[in-house]
Write a protein that holds these residues in place. Structure first.
Motif, PDB file in Angstrom:
ATOM      1  N   ARG A   6       0.830  -1.218   0.000  1.00 41.14           N
ATOM      2  CA  ARG A   6       0.000   0.000   0.000  1.00 41.14           C
ATOM      3  C   ARG A   6       0.857   1.258   0.000  1.00 41.14           C
ATOM      4  N   ARG A   7       1.927   1.284   0.809  1.00 42.76           N
ATOM      5  CA  ARG A   7       2.749   2.485   0.926  1.00 42.76           C
ATOM      6  C   ARG A   7       4.200   2.267   0.512  1.00 42.76           C
ATOM      7  N   TRP A   8       4.635   1.004   0.437  1.00 37.25           N
ATOM      8  CA  TRP A   8       6.034   0.714   0.150  1.00 37.25           C
ATOM      9  C   TRP A   8       6.203   0.175  -1.264  1.00 37.25           C
ATOM     10  N   ARG A   9       7.400   0.424  -1.825  1.00 30.56           N
ATOM     11  CA  ARG A   9       7.744  -0.111  -3.144  1.00 30.56           C
ATOM     12  C   ARG A   9       9.207  -0.558  -3.123  1.00 30.56           C
ATOM     13  N   PHE A  10       9.426  -1.811  -3.551  1.00 29.56           N
ATOM     14  CA  PHE A  10      10.770  -2.391  -3.618  1.00 29.56           C
ATOM     15  C   PHE A  10      11.065  -2.737  -5.065  1.00 29.56           C
ATOM     16  N   VAL A  11      12.105  -2.126  -5.627  1.00 34.88           N
ATOM     17  CA  VAL A  11      12.505  -2.358  -7.014  1.00 34.88           C
ATOM     18  C   VAL A  11      13.936  -2.893  -7.016  1.00 34.88           C
ATOM     19  N   THR A  12      14.170  -3.958  -7.764  1.00 32.73           N
ATOM     20  CA  THR A  12      15.497  -4.555  -7.789  1.00 32.73           C
ATOM     21  C   THR A  12      15.796  -5.126  -9.161  1.00 32.73           C
ATOM     22  N   LYS A  13      17.077  -5.161  -9.491  1.00 33.36           N
ATOM     23  CA  LYS A  13      17.503  -5.857 -10.691  1.00 33.36           C
ATOM     24  C   LYS A  13      17.375  -7.359 -10.472  1.00 33.36           C
ATOM     25  N   GLN A  14      16.972  -8.064 -11.507  1.00 30.39           N
ATOM     26  CA  GLN A  14      16.927  -9.510 -11.413  1.00 30.39           C
ATOM     27  C   GLN A  14      18.350 -10.077 -11.447  1.00 30.39           C
ATOM     28  N   ILE A  15      18.504 -11.266 -10.880  1.00 32.50           N
ATOM     29  CA  ILE A  15      19.793 -11.946 -10.938  1.00 32.50           C
ATOM     30  C   ILE A  15      20.067 -12.336 -12.381  1.00 32.50           C
ATOM     31  N   ASP A  16      21.236 -11.958 -12.852  1.00 28.69           N
ATOM     32  CA  ASP A  16      21.617 -12.244 -14.230  1.00 28.69           C
ATOM     33  C   ASP A  16      22.228 -13.646 -14.298  1.00 28.69           C
ATOM     34  N   GLY A  17      21.541 -14.549 -14.910  1.00 26.16           N
ATOM     35  CA  GLY A  17      22.022 -15.923 -15.016  1.00 26.16           C
ATOM     36  C   GLY A  17      20.864 -16.884 -15.235  1.00 26.16           C
ATOM     37  N   LYS A  18      21.173 -18.067 -15.666  1.00 27.59           N
ATOM     38  CA  LYS A  18      20.157 -19.083 -15.903  1.00 27.59           C
ATOM     39  C   LYS A  18      20.023 -19.970 -14.680  1.00 27.59           C
ATOM     40  N   TYR A  19      18.793 -20.057 -14.179  1.00 27.09           N
ATOM     41  CA  TYR A  19      18.534 -20.912 -13.029  1.00 27.09           C
ATOM     42  C   TYR A  19      18.641 -22.370 -13.458  1.00 27.09           C
ATOM     43  N   PRO A  20      19.275 -23.221 -12.643  1.00 22.33           N
ATOM     44  CA  PRO A  20      19.445 -24.628 -13.046  1.00 22.33           C
ATOM     45  C   PRO A  20      18.109 -25.355 -13.160  1.00 22.33           C
TER      46      PRO A  20
END
Length: 477
Positions: free
Chosen positions: A229-243
């Motif tokens: 409602r009041r907070w926002r979290f923005v992040t870069k995704q992990i660069d790589g292929k998940y196994p």
């Protein structure tokens, strides 16, 4: 120009959340600042960043005045808020010489100047052009559980995040693994075109953020946003292929033994596990599961040389073949805490599968260190009294790669070992010694960090006193 008013009652918890991504040791001074801005509608937003992650909070109380934005040191705001009453306000005045923070001081206002930093130096928060996807409470719980199963080893960076697998449009999965145990949940389908790999961050587990209403998700091929409602979290995704995590999940139809535990008895069973004797608390925290003649028992012992202590588990339903298998009790407790009350087993060298509806945890077994686990099913195991109640320290075991077929226990008792088996035993012994050394280094690092943190806290408090004295010296009566 009207200053920006920050109510202390809202500012204190806001600074805690913003501090989850602030790096006080950053070589870029701007990353130790908070961006304080007022919109044309009077709403106040505070933003912090470490370049890869951005946390923004909107305050409940608007402030009258024109749109504006300034940069203020996070630590300076923390100290002023700490020494202010919750009913007071901090006023940020953007003077020509730089921002000035005004605060209540006796019957007047004290002032602290802020070293000006150009607003253009603060990183721009990414904007994701995608529709917001609501995340219901059940899905949010699965994300948190997957985060707790992710790796902490930075050398295996791709495993340090939570994976939303959208490869199957009809059944998306939430996945987290550290190579020794794996969690997945699939009782949902999201309108996602691509899979998402979210880096784990302590902000996502912060209580204030989780109690701030429904989560919503936005994602593109590089960035992901989770907002409340009041907070926002923005992040870069992990660069790589998940196994390919599916290769480690055993086929449910291959299970030969099923143990069903009463959901209402899981808390009591967790306490029982914590009271079980543990002969290797600093290594694997080994505990055994045994199904003999329709009865489910826990196996533990105080030392490596003593025989296994068998404790029956009441209200457990056992179906299938007799089997004995060993695992880390930390993973066993975690699975029970998640409510995964059905255990499916194949053989003692195959992974264990804990599951309940669409959620499951796959745990790699451990080798038994003695012949007790090879005992025949003919003798009746003696039920031993429990030792006095004690809490077994749940220290994290060393990270090891997940393997489909772990090393067996070696030759049967009485058979001589060949040269190859002796070399294998020596390599395992060397590995254990190295793991012990790594654990000691990790504990030393944690203690040094705690000492350093205490020293910094004392230094900040001293600087706060000095700042207050300077303010009092400049006060005109």
């Amino acid at each position: 120009m009207n200053p920006i008013s920050l109510p202390i009652a809202e500012l204190k918890p806001a600074l805690v959340g913003l501090g989850k991504v602030v790096n006080p040791r950053s070589s870029l001074p701007v990353l130790q600042h908070v961006k304080v801005e007022r919109t044309t509608d009077g709403w106040i937003a505070l933003t912090s960043s470490d370049l890869d992650r951005f946390v923004t909070v909107r305050l409940e109380q608007p402030s009258i005045g024109p749109a504006m934005a300034v940069l203020v040191p996070h630590e300076q705001l923390v100290q002023l808020a700490k020494n202010s009453d919750r009913n007071e306000h901090l006023l940020i005045d953007p003077t020509p010489g730089g921002p000035v923070i005004k605060f209540a001081l006796a019957q007047s206002l004290g002032e602290q100047k802020v070293k000006p930093i150009p607003l253009t130096e603060f990183p721009v928060t990414p904007r994701i052009q995608a529709e917001a996807i609501p995340l219901p409470p059940e899905l949010r719980r699965s994300i948190h559980e997957a985060m707790e199963c992710a790796s902490l080893d930075e050398t295996r960076y791709v495993l340090t995040g939570t994976f939303i697998d959208a490869s199957n449009p009809k059944a998306h999965y939430i996945v987290g693994t550290d190579g020794r145990h794996l969690y997945s949940a699939n009782s949902f389908a999201l309108p996602l075109k691509h899979s998402v790999l979210i880096p784990n961050n302590k902000f996502l587990g912060w209580k204030e953020f989780n109690n701030d209403g429904e989560w919503q998700l936005k994602a593109d091929d590089k960035t992901v946003q989770i907002s409340s409602r009041r907070w926002r979290f923005v992040t870069k995704q992990i660069d790589g292929k998940y196994p390919d995590w599916r290769v480690t999940v055993p086929n449910p139809s291959d299970a030969k033994t099923h143990i069903t535990l009463a959901p209402a008895k899981l808390d009591a069973l967790i306490k029982l596990i914590q009271r079980m004797p543990c002969h290797d608390p600093d290594k694997y925290q080994t505990i055994g599961l045994e199904c003999q003649q329709g009865q489910f028992m826990l196996l533990g012992k105080d030392t490596s040389e003593t025989p296994w202590t068998r404790v029956p588990v009441p209200d457990a339903k056992v179906e299938g073949q007799e089997v004995s298998i060993f695992l880390c009790r930390r993973f066993l407790i975690k699975a029970l805490e998640y409510g995964l009350n059905t255990i499916s087993l194949n053989e003692e060298i195959n992974p264990l599968r804990f599951h309940n509806k669409g959620r499951q945890m796959i745990v790699m077994p451990l080798r038994s260190d003695g012949p007790a686990s090879r005992q025949s099913a003919t003798p009746q195991p003696a039920t031993a009294n429990l030792p006095p109640s004690r809490s077994v320290p749940l220290r994290a075991p060393p990270n090891q790669p997940m393997i489909t077929h772990p090393t067996s226990e070696g030759p049967a008792t009485g058979e001589p070992k060949c040269a190859t088996e002796e070399v294998i035993d020596l390599t395992l012994l060397l590995r254990d010694k190295l793991n012990e050394g790594f654990n000691l280094l990790r504990e030393l690092s944690i203690k040094l960090k705690a000492i350093n943190r205490d020293q910094k806290t004392s230094s900040r408090e001293l600087n706060s006193v000095r700042s207050t004295l300077r303010s009092l010296q400049g006060l005109k009566l």
